[in-house]
Design a protein around this motif. Sequence first.
Motif, PDB file in Angstrom:
ATOM      1  N   GLN A 177       1.050  -1.465   0.087  1.00 38.68           N
ATOM      2  CA  GLN A 177      -0.269   0.060   0.132  1.00 38.68           C
ATOM      3  C   GLN A 177       0.962   1.267   0.125  1.00 38.68           C
ATOM      4  N   PHE A 178       2.185   1.068   0.263  1.00 40.92           N
ATOM      5  CA  PHE A 178       2.548   2.434   0.737  1.00 40.92           C
ATOM      6  C   PHE A 178       3.754   2.997  -0.115  1.00 40.92           C
ATOM      7  N   GLY A 179       3.913   2.970  -2.110  1.00 43.61           N
ATOM      8  CA  GLY A 179       4.541   3.339  -2.861  1.00 43.61           C
ATOM      9  C   GLY A 179       4.924   2.493  -3.696  1.00 43.61           C
ATOM     10  N   GLU A 180       3.748   1.084  -3.500  1.00 48.08           N
ATOM     11  CA  GLU A 180       3.693   0.087  -4.457  1.00 48.08           C
ATOM     12  C   GLU A 180       5.319  -0.568  -3.804  1.00 48.08           C
ATOM     13  N   GLN A 181       5.653  -0.902  -2.966  1.00 47.75           N
ATOM     14  CA  GLN A 181       7.403  -1.413  -1.842  1.00 47.75           C
ATOM     15  C   GLN A 181       7.055  -3.097  -2.197  1.00 47.75           C
ATOM     16  N   GLU A 182       5.858  -3.501  -2.191  1.00 47.35           N
ATOM     17  CA  GLU A 182       6.005  -5.569  -2.096  1.00 47.35           C
ATOM     18  C   GLU A 182       5.104  -5.237  -3.218  1.00 47.35           C
ATOM     19  N   PRO A 183       5.436  -5.239  -4.439  1.00 48.11           N
ATOM     20  CA  PRO A 183       5.613  -6.051  -5.463  1.00 48.11           C
ATOM     21  C   PRO A 183       4.468  -7.550  -5.781  1.00 48.11           C
ATOM     22  N   GLY A 184       5.931  -8.356  -5.122  1.00 51.14           N
ATOM     23  CA  GLY A 184       6.065  -9.298  -5.567  1.00 51.14           C
ATOM     24  C   GLY A 184       5.291 -10.444  -4.637  1.00 51.14           C
ATOM     25  N   ALA A 185       4.925 -11.731  -4.937  1.00 42.74           N
ATOM     26  CA  ALA A 185       3.976 -12.794  -4.652  1.00 42.74           C
ATOM     27  C   ALA A 185       4.099 -12.443  -3.276  1.00 42.74           C
ATOM     28  N   ASN A 186       3.729 -13.516  -2.430  1.00 44.02           N
ATOM     29  CA  ASN A 186       3.770 -13.690  -0.903  1.00 44.02           C
ATOM     30  C   ASN A 186       4.822 -14.921  -1.193  1.00 44.02           C
ATOM     31  N   SER A 187       5.063 -15.698  -1.854  1.00 41.96           N
ATOM     32  CA  SER A 187       6.018 -16.807  -2.049  1.00 41.96           C
ATOM     33  C   SER A 187       7.744 -15.744  -2.692  1.00 41.96           C
ATOM     34  N   ASP A 188       7.332 -15.092  -2.596  1.00 43.41           N
ATOM     35  CA  ASP A 188       8.889 -14.095  -3.437  1.00 43.41           C
ATOM     36  C   ASP A 188       9.054 -12.848  -2.121  1.00 43.41           C
ATOM     37  N   VAL A 189       8.061 -13.152  -1.007  1.00 41.38           N
ATOM     38  CA  VAL A 189       8.258 -12.553  -0.517  1.00 41.38           C
ATOM     39  C   VAL A 189       9.121 -12.910   0.735  1.00 41.38           C
ATOM     40  N   GLN A 190       8.206 -14.277   1.086  1.00 39.84           N
ATOM     41  CA  GLN A 190       9.682 -15.505   1.399  1.00 39.84           C
ATOM     42  C   GLN A 190      10.431 -15.170   1.734  1.00 39.84           C
ATOM     43  N   SER A 191      10.855 -16.147   0.442  1.00 41.27           N
ATOM     44  CA  SER A 191      12.866 -16.404  -0.150  1.00 41.27           C
ATOM     45  C   SER A 191      13.371 -14.582   0.790  1.00 41.27           C
ATOM     46  N   PHE A 192      12.611 -13.762  -0.170  1.00 38.03           N
ATOM     47  CA  PHE A 192      12.968 -12.529  -0.019  1.00 38.03           C
ATOM     48  C   PHE A 192      13.625 -12.348   1.954  1.00 38.03           C
ATOM     49  N   CYS A 193      12.207 -12.712   2.405  1.00 39.85           N
ATOM     50  CA  CYS A 193      13.326 -12.357   3.804  1.00 39.85           C
ATOM     51  C   CYS A 193      13.841 -13.515   4.262  1.00 39.85           C
ATOM     52  N   GLN A 194      13.759 -14.457   4.006  1.00 34.68           N
ATOM     53  CA  GLN A 194      14.717 -16.068   4.692  1.00 34.68           C
ATOM     54  C   GLN A 194      16.348 -15.589   4.091  1.00 34.68           C
ATOM     55  N   MET A 195      16.607 -15.312   2.686  1.00 38.23           N
ATOM     56  CA  MET A 195      17.938 -15.010   1.996  1.00 38.23           C
ATOM     57  C   MET A 195      18.295 -13.868   2.270  1.00 38.23           C
ATOM     58  N   ASN A 196      17.879 -12.918   2.347  1.00 41.27           N
ATOM     59  CA  ASN A 196      18.835 -11.302   2.978  1.00 41.27           C
ATOM     60  C   ASN A 196      18.457 -10.980   4.198  1.00 41.27           C
ATOM     61  N   TYR A 197      17.568 -11.874   5.202  1.00 39.36           N
ATOM     62  CA  TYR A 197      17.827 -11.143   6.119  1.00 39.36           C
ATOM     63  C   TYR A 197      17.259 -12.140   7.345  1.00 39.36           C
ATOM     64  N   GLY A 198      17.738 -13.345   7.166  1.00 36.22           N
ATOM     65  CA  GLY A 198      17.490 -14.895   7.285  1.00 36.22           C
ATOM     66  C   GLY A 198      16.639 -14.762   8.624  1.00 36.22           C
ATOM     67  N   VAL A 199      14.985 -14.047   7.937  1.00 36.89           N
ATOM     68  CA  VAL A 199      13.680 -13.394   9.446  1.00 36.89           C
ATOM     69  C   VAL A 199      13.480 -15.252   9.342  1.00 36.89           C
ATOM     70  N   THR A 200      12.400 -15.531  10.852  1.00 34.56           N
ATOM     71  CA  THR A 200      12.183 -16.983  11.255  1.00 34.56           C
ATOM     72  C   THR A 200      11.084 -16.999  12.014  1.00 34.56           C
ATOM     73  N   PHE A 201      10.606 -15.528  12.043  1.00 42.14           N
ATOM     74  CA  PHE A 201       9.595 -14.876  12.589  1.00 42.14           C
ATOM     75  C   PHE A 201       8.293 -14.918  11.487  1.00 42.14           C
ATOM     76  N   PRO A 202       7.063 -15.574  12.153  1.00 41.47           N
ATOM     77  CA  PRO A 202       6.581 -16.015  11.326  1.00 41.47           C
ATOM     78  C   PRO A 202       5.451 -14.269  10.517  1.00 41.47           C
ATOM     79  N   LEU A 203       5.277 -14.989   9.065  1.00 46.02           N
ATOM     80  CA  LEU A 203       4.778 -13.713   8.038  1.00 46.02           C
ATOM     81  C   LEU A 203       3.401 -14.357   7.668  1.00 46.02           C
TER      82      LEU A 203
END
Length: 186
Positions: free
Chosen positions: A65-91
């Motif tokens: 909703q803010f500047g279209e800064q999350e354009p990818g599909a849910n799977s893209d978001v999950q991959s991005f978060c894990q690969m770039n920031y090691g996110v393990t908290f629930p998305l």
Amino acid sequence: MSVYSYELETIKGELISMEQYKGKVLIVVNTASKCGFTPQYADLQKLYAEYKEQGLEILGFPSNQFGEQEPGANSDVQSFCQMNYGVTFPLFTKTDVRGEAAHPLFKHLTEEAPFDGFETSNPSGKMLNSFLQEELPHYLEGNSIKWNFTKFLIDREGNVIKRFESTDEPFEMKANIEQLLQFSLT
């Protein structure tokens, strides 16, 4: 209503109840992968790693909703978060967090923790406030989410304790988190 009254869809498409987080200290945050505040994922993950065993859960809600800064599909978001920031908290699935289509959880959060302005004594607060005043002044009206990475801190009983704006760094929540983790449900 309490935060436990809502159902959510995980980033993998599973429907869950917020009730599963009863007794936990929560941070609910709207996120985006292509935002100037995206590096906050790293510090959110550090907080999660440090306090998860003591009862902290961080719930991330990607939003476009803010500047279209999350354009990818849910799977893209999950991959991005894990690969770039090691996110393990629930998305969770991409979610509207402001306006008529906002998820009821975010409507509840913004009613419980109204917008109190940006800390304009820090450069990012001053910059975001100026940008919104010039480009999107209607975003500054009311208590809705103003931009990506607005964070809500919730106690073990589901009470919304404090709102931290996009410009507030995750570690600024540390003292509040530690205080809430000290209290057990009775």
